[in-house]
Enzyme design. Structure first.
Site, PDB file in Angstrom:
ATOM      1  N   GLY A  37      34.700  -0.747   4.828  1.00 38.17           N
ATOM      2  CA  GLY A  37      34.443  -0.815   3.387  1.00 38.17           C
ATOM      3  C   GLY A  37      35.288  -1.879   2.719  1.00 38.17           C
ATOM      4  O   GLY A  37      35.724  -2.826   3.368  1.00 38.17           O
ATOM      5  N   LEU A  39      34.173  -4.069   0.782  1.00 38.78           N
ATOM      6  CA  LEU A  39      33.361  -5.198   1.246  1.00 38.78           C
ATOM      7  C   LEU A  39      33.559  -6.424   0.362  1.00 38.78           C
ATOM      8  O   LEU A  39      33.654  -6.323  -0.863  1.00 38.78           O
ATOM      9  CB  LEU A  39      31.884  -4.790   1.256  1.00 38.78           C
ATOM     10  N   GLY A  42      32.852 -12.044   2.959  1.00 39.27           N
ATOM     11  CA  GLY A  42      32.839 -12.191   4.420  1.00 39.27           C
ATOM     12  C   GLY A  42      31.928 -11.147   5.053  1.00 39.27           C
ATOM     13  O   GLY A  42      31.176 -11.439   5.978  1.00 39.27           O
ATOM     14  N   HIS A  43      31.998  -9.918   4.524  1.00 42.22           N
ATOM     15  CA  HIS A  43      31.110  -8.871   5.039  1.00 42.22           C
ATOM     16  C   HIS A  43      29.656  -9.198   4.707  1.00 42.22           C
ATOM     17  O   HIS A  43      28.764  -8.964   5.514  1.00 42.22           O
ATOM     18  CB  HIS A  43      31.454  -7.516   4.415  1.00 42.22           C
ATOM     19  N   SER A 192      39.865  -7.837   3.220  1.00 42.98           N
ATOM     20  CA  SER A 192      39.981  -6.775   2.208  1.00 42.98           C
ATOM     21  C   SER A 192      41.415  -6.676   1.708  1.00 42.98           C
ATOM     22  O   SER A 192      41.665  -6.204   0.599  1.00 42.98           O
ATOM     23  CB  SER A 192      39.556  -5.434   2.806  1.00 42.98           C
ATOM     24  N   ARG A 193      42.371  -7.097   2.544  1.00 37.74           N
ATOM     25  CA  ARG A 193      43.783  -6.963   2.152  1.00 37.74           C
ATOM     26  C   ARG A 193      44.234  -8.093   1.223  1.00 37.74           C
ATOM     27  O   ARG A 193      45.333  -8.010   0.662  1.00 37.74           O
ATOM     28  CB  ARG A 193      44.674  -6.897   3.394  1.00 37.74           C
TER      29      ARG A 193
END
Ligand code: PAF
Length: 285
Positions: A37, A39, A42-43, A192-193
């Site tokens: 998740g 997202l 990139g996802h 995500s980070r």
């Protein structure tokens, strides 16, 4: 804009498997994109690639507790299911699979997949148990969804190789494909980070990719890894990365240490900016 494809949503294995089985019976190729998740673009690129490879795309969203160490960010890992589902619908994904922790790891759960060799250095040295958690959950996801093909980003390069190894070793009937890392215009790999980075850290973060690229260029020009790594470490320290957990050149397939790029190689790094751990890697040549 045309209406997005209605997104099916599953939390249990049986109805998801029934849907996937019906697709496959109809001759439709099914592609799985496993995610945790949060997202980002990139996802979305992974989903687009998935759509180009199969008629049906399933995305899983599961923040897997067993791949986080006790002092890692499991509890504060960003979760926004509503936004994620909207992104999946917009990306034309057919089904979202959102298992519960209690469904994935019911009482008395006692099995783990351990991949040797590949997991011993790099992130494996700093995140004990991480790759076992990843290999176990990915094996479960592949068995649960039963796709023809599954996609993983190359940003987690060691993870990609570990998953390939597990799939081959366990004879899982699925094709594993790596997808090149999507980057911001300044080179920072999408993650995500990244949302943890303070604005001032965000402005320094692209230095990681720049250093990796400089080392890869040096190796491609025939230089030895040692001095390039030394210079790269100094450049990262000057940009405020502390600690640099690793900055290494490894064989692109076996992850064996490499001094000269006589075979396909990869430059990989993990380093902290403030409290945020960033990882990245680039191919040599
Ligand atoms: O790369 C990730 O997001 C995770 O490690 C994965 C592959 C979804 C397994 O939890």
């Amino acid at each position: 804009m045309s209406d997005p494809t209605p997104l099916l949503r599953f939390t249990a294995v049986a109805p998801l498997r029934a849907e996937v089985a019906a697709w496959r019976l109809a001759g439709e190729r099914v592609v799985l994109v496993p995610t945790m998740g949060a997202l980002h673009a990139g996802h979305v690129a992974l989903m687009a690639r998935a759509r180009s490879l199969g008629r049906r795309v399933v995305a899983s969203i599961f923040v897997n507790p067993t791949q986080f160490g006790p002092n890692e960010d499991y509890s504060r890992y960003p979760r926004d299911t509503a936004a994620d589902l909207a992104r999946l619908a917009e990306a034309g994904v057919d089904a979202a699979y959102l298992p519960e922790v209690s469904g994935m790891y019911p009482e008395h759960f006692a099995t783990r997949i351990e991949v040797g060799g590949l997991t011993e250095g790099l992130c494996g040295a700093y995140r004990p148990g991480h790759f076992s958690g990843v290999a176990t959950v990915v094996t479960k996801l592949l068995n649960q969804v039963q796709p023809d093909c599954a996609l993983f980003g190359e940003k987690d390069y060691q993870q990609l190789l570990v998953i390939r190894r597990a799939v081959r070793d366990l004879d899982l009937p699925v094709e594993i494909l790596g997808v090149p890392t999507l980057r911001e215009a300044d080179g920072l790999a999408l993650s995500s980070r990244n949302r943890y980075l303070a604005p001032e850290e965000r402005s320094r973060a692209p230095r990681l990719h720049a250093v990796l690229t400089e080392i890869a260029a040096g190796l491609a020009a025939g230089a030895d890894a040692g001095p390039l790594i030394e210079r790269g470490r100094a450049a990262l320290a000057a940009a405020g990365f502390e600690p640099v957990q690793y900055l290494e050149v490894r064989d692109a397939e076996t992850l064996a240490p490499v001094e000269r790029a006589t075979r396909p190689a990869r430059v990989l790094a993990a380093a902290y900016l403030g409290r945020t751990r960033l990882i990245d890697n680039v191919a040599v040549g």
